[in-house]
Each structure stands twice: as C-alpha cells, then as structure tokens.
Design a protein around this motif. Sequence first.
Motif, mmCIF file in Angstrom:
data_model
loop_
_atom_site.group_PDB
_atom_site.id
_atom_site.type_symbol
_atom_site.label_atom_id
_atom_site.label_comp_id
_atom_site.label_asym_id
_atom_site.label_seq_id
_atom_site.Cartn_x
_atom_site.Cartn_y
_atom_site.Cartn_z
ATOM 1 N N ASP A 114 0.594 -1.315 0.099
ATOM 2 C CA ASP A 114 0.087 -0.015 -0.035
ATOM 3 C C ASP A 114 0.837 1.245 0.194
ATOM 4 O OD1 ASP A 114 0.947 -0.200 2.534
ATOM 5 O OD2 ASP A 114 -0.830 -0.264 3.622
ATOM 6 N N SER A 115 2.273 1.048 -0.188
ATOM 7 C CA SER A 115 3.111 2.124 -0.224
ATOM 8 C C SER A 115 4.207 1.771 -1.185
ATOM 9 C CB SER A 115 3.403 2.682 1.175
ATOM 10 O OG SER A 115 4.368 1.770 1.749
ATOM 11 N N ALA A 165 6.044 -1.714 -1.301
ATOM 12 C CA ALA A 165 6.401 -2.289 -2.809
ATOM 13 C C ALA A 165 7.762 -2.833 -2.800
ATOM 14 C CB ALA A 165 5.797 -1.283 -3.719
ATOM 15 N N LEU A 166 8.843 -1.917 -2.230
ATOM 16 C CA LEU A 166 10.202 -2.327 -2.715
ATOM 17 C C LEU A 166 10.508 -3.331 -1.441
ATOM 18 C CD1 LEU A 166 11.586 1.334 -2.947
ATOM 19 C CD2 LEU A 166 11.065 -0.298 -4.756
ATOM 20 N N LEU A 167 9.894 -3.549 -0.690
ATOM 21 C CA LEU A 167 9.976 -4.439 0.382
ATOM 22 C C LEU A 167 9.619 -5.809 -0.162
ATOM 23 C CD1 LEU A 167 10.791 -5.618 3.080
ATOM 24 C CD2 LEU A 167 8.918 -4.736 4.175
ATOM 25 N N ALA A 168 8.386 -5.696 -0.901
ATOM 26 C CA ALA A 168 8.029 -7.077 -1.287
ATOM 27 C C ALA A 168 8.618 -7.740 -2.463
ATOM 28 C CB ALA A 168 6.387 -6.609 -1.978
ATOM 29 N N CYS A 201 13.103 0.052 -10.903
ATOM 30 C CA CYS A 201 12.953 0.597 -12.324
ATOM 31 C C CYS A 201 11.475 -0.131 -12.696
ATOM 32 C CB CYS A 201 13.864 -0.315 -13.245
ATOM 33 S SG CYS A 201 15.388 0.307 -13.080
ATOM 34 N N LEU A 202 11.135 -1.176 -12.264
ATOM 35 C CA LEU A 202 9.640 -1.460 -12.533
ATOM 36 C C LEU A 202 8.698 -0.660 -11.625
ATOM 37 C CD1 LEU A 202 10.340 -5.405 -11.766
ATOM 38 C CD2 LEU A 202 9.926 -4.300 -13.925
ATOM 39 N N LEU A 203 8.793 -0.231 -10.566
ATOM 40 C CA LEU A 203 7.777 0.764 -9.742
ATOM 41 C C LEU A 203 7.973 2.068 -10.614
ATOM 42 C CD1 LEU A 203 5.861 0.760 -7.619
ATOM 43 C CD2 LEU A 203 7.737 1.608 -6.174
ATOM 44 N N SER A 204 8.854 2.298 -11.117
ATOM 45 C CA SER A 204 9.154 3.583 -11.738
ATOM 46 C C SER A 204 8.427 3.664 -13.042
ATOM 47 C CB SER A 204 10.555 4.044 -12.020
ATOM 48 O OG SER A 204 11.282 4.362 -10.917
ATOM 49 N N ALA A 205 8.420 2.546 -13.675
ATOM 50 C CA ALA A 205 7.388 2.184 -14.997
ATOM 51 C C ALA A 205 6.079 2.207 -14.620
ATOM 52 C CB ALA A 205 7.951 0.910 -15.617
ATOM 53 N N VAL A 206 5.569 1.640 -13.411
ATOM 54 C CA VAL A 206 4.263 1.392 -13.134
ATOM 55 C C VAL A 206 3.598 2.926 -12.775
ATOM 56 C CG1 VAL A 206 2.479 0.636 -11.422
ATOM 57 C CG2 VAL A 206 4.345 -0.964 -12.622
ATOM 58 N N LEU A 207 4.358 3.507 -11.977
ATOM 59 C CA LEU A 207 4.033 5.024 -11.421
ATOM 60 C C LEU A 207 4.345 6.275 -12.439
ATOM 61 C CD1 LEU A 207 5.042 4.705 -7.710
ATOM 62 C CD2 LEU A 207 2.685 4.201 -8.860
ATOM 63 N N ALA A 208 5.211 5.796 -13.659
ATOM 64 C CA ALA A 208 5.554 6.777 -14.391
ATOM 65 C C ALA A 208 6.267 7.969 -13.776
ATOM 66 C CB ALA A 208 4.413 7.501 -15.261
ATOM 67 N N ARG A 209 7.205 7.477 -12.735
ATOM 68 C CA ARG A 209 8.027 8.449 -11.994
ATOM 69 C C ARG A 209 9.272 8.167 -12.144
ATOM 70 N NH1 ARG A 209 5.266 13.036 -9.373
ATOM 71 N NH2 ARG A 209 3.155 12.081 -8.709
ATOM 72 N N LEU A 236 11.117 7.928 -6.311
ATOM 73 C CA LEU A 236 10.641 7.016 -5.218
ATOM 74 C C LEU A 236 11.483 7.136 -4.099
ATOM 75 C CD1 LEU A 236 10.975 4.092 -7.684
ATOM 76 C CD2 LEU A 236 8.848 5.254 -7.115
ATOM 77 N N LEU A 237 12.904 7.374 -4.162
ATOM 78 C CA LEU A 237 13.531 7.617 -2.938
ATOM 79 C C LEU A 237 13.202 8.553 -1.971
ATOM 80 C CD1 LEU A 237 16.991 7.139 -4.941
ATOM 81 C CD2 LEU A 237 15.857 5.332 -3.621
ATOM 82 N N ALA A 238 12.361 9.734 -2.657
ATOM 83 C CA ALA A 238 12.093 10.828 -1.734
ATOM 84 C C ALA A 238 10.682 10.684 -1.101
ATOM 85 C CB ALA A 238 12.084 12.108 -2.451
ATOM 86 N N HIS A 239 9.970 9.533 -1.844
ATOM 87 C CA HIS A 239 8.506 9.382 -1.251
ATOM 88 C C HIS A 239 8.213 8.098 -0.902
ATOM 89 C CE1 HIS A 239 8.636 13.195 -4.093
ATOM 90 N NE2 HIS A 239 7.639 13.568 -3.346
ATOM 91 N N GLU A 240 9.023 7.451 -0.237
ATOM 92 C CA GLU A 240 8.724 6.141 0.163
ATOM 93 C C GLU A 240 7.554 5.753 0.883
ATOM 94 O OE1 GLU A 240 12.164 4.282 2.100
ATOM 95 O OE2 GLU A 240 12.992 3.812 0.331
ATOM 96 N N ASP A 241 6.967 6.800 1.529
ATOM 97 C CA ASP A 241 5.578 6.615 2.276
ATOM 98 C C ASP A 241 4.525 7.190 1.615
ATOM 99 O OD1 ASP A 241 7.095 6.261 4.733
ATOM 100 O OD2 ASP A 241 7.496 8.265 5.168
#
Length: 279
Positions: free
Chosen positions: A9-10, A14-17, A30-38, A43-48
């Motif tokens: 849910d955050s 997601a990175l822990l999973a 890289c995968l999460l960046s693609a999903v979020l288009a960020r 990601l490093l500045a918005h882990e919460d």
Amino acid sequence: MRRPVPPPDSVAAALLAARERGIDRLDAQCLLSAVLARPRSWLLAHEDEALDPEAARRYDALLTRRAAGEPLAYVLGEKEFFGLRLEVTPEVLIPRADTETLVEWALELLPCNVETAVADLGTGSGAIALALAARRPTARVTAVDASPDALEVAERNAGRLGLAVEWRLSDWFSALEGRRFALIVSNPPYIADGDCHLDALTHEPQRALTSGSDGLAAIRHIVASAANFLTAGGWLLIEHGYDQAEAVQALLGAAGFEHIATRHDLGGQPRCSGGRCRD
C-alpha cells in the motif's frame, strides 16, 4: 506456490515486497518507476507515498515476470542503447553495452556531413543502425534482418525516434545484390551450439545467438561475402565472442582484408574485429 499476501500500500512496502521475492532493489525500483511513471529519484524521496490497488496489481504482475527470470528489459519493454531508448521484445536480442564498442569504431570511420552508404546486417531491434543514423544524419543506413518480427520492432523504434533508415527483410546479403557500401557492420550470432552460457539466455531468440558448432558460421559467411558489397577501401566491422578475435582476424586475412584490428569492450575483452577492403 507463493503464499497470497496483501498488495503493498506504499512505495516502501512495494520495494520491500520485491526484496522478499529475491528481486534486486534496482530492478524493483525500475519496475515501480515504470508503473507509476515517476523517476527513480522520486521513489527515494517518497517512500511513504500511498500506492493505489490498481498500481499495486500491475507492479505485482511485473514482479512475477522478473522473479521467473524474464530479463528486466523484456519486462519493461525497453532498453537504452547509445543514448537511445529502444523498444525490445522477445523477438529481438536485448542491446548490450558491449556493442557500443562497435558503434564507436564505426563512427570513427564515418565522416560527418558526407553522404556515406552503410549496411547493418542482422539489425534486430535496430540498435546499431539507429545509433549510427542518430550520430551521422548524412549517412544512408540500410539495415537487414531475416526475421519479419524483428524488423517490425526496428521500424517502430525508427518511427518513434524520427530516424531515417532503410529496412530490408534479408538473409544477410540476399536482398542487397548489386549494392555497394563504404561500411558494413554486424553483430551476428556467435555462440556455439550447446554452449553453457545459453542457459542464462533462454528468454532471448536463439536464432540470434547461436551459429554452428564453433559459433563462427555466420561470421564466416559474412566475411567471405562482404567484399562483393563493399566499395574499394570500405570497412567491415564485426562483433564476436571474447575468445574469437584470433579466428575472426584469420578469416578477414584469408578474405583479403587489410589493416585488420580488434577493439576491446568496457570489460577489457576483445569484442569487435574489422578490416579494410583492398582498393
């Protein structure tokens, strides 16, 4: 079977999973960046930051593919090569940094602001041809491949990048009869049939990887035929395996090429050999 777990849910969850599934942190980012288009930096500045359920589901699907061993480039559907972002699918080899050695050598031989005919044999995603077209806009680049599916990927890359390349369906030189080029480049298949390294390459098209019992069948054909398609003084450059430089140099010499040389990749391995057609 993997035990069902609640979707993350955050960003941090997601990175822990991904880590819990044995996926490299950089790959997960890289995968999460693609999903979020960020970008990854976001990601490093918005882990919460909260992750909505739909994004979590799409991310989980990508993690599943990566955890099964599918290369990151195929999961993402793209790969950067020589500053160009290219679409890649399982129909084409994933462009590798080692091949940039071949491009750099070719660029040294191609004059700026002069119309020069260039052929790229076995183009795949179009990586080499497009890199040359991007850096030498006056070059007339023709790229061939025996796979219609690979050519479709290459053409889409050219269209998206706005680069002019002539694409031909061809088994090496078969569609180039009667034509001459100042430079011919190729990254052909060069792994021997049954080589142990193929175990790590099962997701990539085997036809673009293997070439006979010693890995040199395609290279032999290219070297033996190239002089018929080169202008006087034209160059042939070929990527090969780290242990094939001596054999490829010998083939070039036997075919009458001169100024034969080998270039090394970023890891210091002999990666490309080439020679000049006699005048």
